[in-house]
Design an enzyme around this catalytic site. Structure first.
Site, mmCIF file in Angstrom:
data_model
loop_
_atom_site.group_PDB
_atom_site.id
_atom_site.type_symbol
_atom_site.label_atom_id
_atom_site.label_comp_id
_atom_site.label_asym_id
_atom_site.label_seq_id
_atom_site.Cartn_x
_atom_site.Cartn_y
_atom_site.Cartn_z
ATOM 1 N N GLU A 122 -18.089 -1.751 1.398
ATOM 2 C CA GLU A 122 -17.859 -2.711 2.475
ATOM 3 C C GLU A 122 -16.668 -3.611 2.150
ATOM 4 O O GLU A 122 -16.469 -3.986 0.995
ATOM 5 C CB GLU A 122 -19.111 -3.586 2.673
ATOM 6 C CG GLU A 122 -20.323 -2.787 3.114
ATOM 7 C CD GLU A 122 -21.572 -3.650 3.343
ATOM 8 O OE1 GLU A 122 -21.486 -4.898 3.248
ATOM 9 O OE2 GLU A 122 -22.632 -3.057 3.621
ATOM 10 N N GLU A 189 -19.204 -1.602 12.254
ATOM 11 C CA GLU A 189 -20.570 -1.988 12.618
ATOM 12 C C GLU A 189 -20.540 -3.215 13.517
ATOM 13 O O GLU A 189 -19.956 -4.252 13.155
ATOM 14 C CB GLU A 189 -21.391 -2.262 11.343
ATOM 15 C CG GLU A 189 -22.829 -2.648 11.656
ATOM 16 C CD GLU A 189 -23.779 -2.546 10.456
ATOM 17 O OE1 GLU A 189 -23.355 -2.080 9.379
ATOM 18 O OE2 GLU A 189 -24.944 -2.942 10.631
#
Ligand code: KIV
Length: 271
Positions: A122, A189
């Protein structure tokens, strides 16, 4: 129809070609051998051994507690069930944020000990040195932008990200930086549909969306959410394809009742 075990294996190059030809990429999570086998047989392109295992498998509130050892264990189980799909393994919180050497060591452990085919991490520009170093070592890396659950305590909420101009601009720059650092793909996301479309069109690598609209090059869902096994999670982007939660409870209730009534085991079910 089940996909033959001799079916051609999915590689990062396959995904790139799919983007170029406009064929959408289907990705799901899995954390164990039995479900990974079913998902692979059904023809999925990419299986993500997500750190959502922390929530779904271990019952933790966040993805923060899951360890490198846990992720390697789940990935080993998944790899044992997969013939065709590309298996991407999440690098857990704490295994790559320190410096690029730590990140490389963690990625190498994942690859050597689990047999996975790629890693995911991430973040944007702040992880690009690590991405470069891991890619230079021959390990494919998938990025993850937008809502990044490992930073939940920084954001304080799981709501849609990059709605404001400044954050949207930063996300576009981060996506470009990840591509330039060598990522073969990036997950978006929970970001606005228009932004996901714009960034997907601007990148040559495939984008995979979760709550990011239809214009990403592929979609990902958490398997237990789309199968209706997790019941207390129902964001707008989630489509439930089955209600295995209810089916499981009904089946177990029936079993309990059959044992108590001595209906089970019957004449044929004994030796
Ligand atoms: O861990 C996970 O399941 C993920 C997906 C939500 C993309 O990162």
């Amino acid at each position: 129809m089940a996909i033959s075990s001799r079916a051609k294996k999915v590689t990062t190059q396959t995904l790139l070609k799919m983007k170029q030809s406009g064929e959408k990429i289907a990705m799901l999570t899995a954390y164990d051998y039995s479900l990974a086998r079913l998902v692979d047989n059904a023809g999925i392109d990419v299986i993500l051994v997500g750190d959502s295992a922390s929530n779904v498998m271990a019952g933790n509130e966040t993805t923060v507690p899951i360890t490198l050892e846990h992720m390697i264990y789940h990935a080993q189980c998944v790899v044992n069930g997969v013939d065709r799909a590309l298996v991407v393994v999440d690098m857990p919180f704490g295994s790559y944020q320190g410096d690029s050497k730590t990140a490389l060591d963690s990625a190498i452990r994942i690859m050597k000990e689990s047999g996975g085919h790629a890693v995911k991490l991430e973040g944007g520009s702040e992880v690009c040195d690590s991405v470069k170093r891991i890619v230079e070592a021959g390990i494919p890396v998938m990025g993850h932008l937008g809502l990044t659950p490992q930073s939940i305590y920084k954001f304080g909420t799981y709501t849609v990200r990059a709605k404001e101009d400044a954050e949207a601009t930063k996300l576009m720059e981060d996506a470009k930086a990840l591509e330039e650092a060598g990522c073969f793909s990036v997950v978006f996301e929970k970001i606005p549909t228009e932004l996901a479309k714009k960034v997907s069109e601007s990148l040559t690598i495939p984008t995979i969306g979760i709550g990011a609209g239809p214009d990403c090059d592929g979609q990902v869902l958490v398997l237990h959410d789309m199968l209706g096994i997790t019941k207390d999670f129902s964001p707008r982007f989630l489509r439930r394809y089955a209600d295995l939660g209810e089916m499981t409870e009904d089946a177990v209730k029936q079993y309990v009742s059959d044992v108590r009534s001595q209906d089970f085991p019957n004449e044929e079910e004994r030796y």
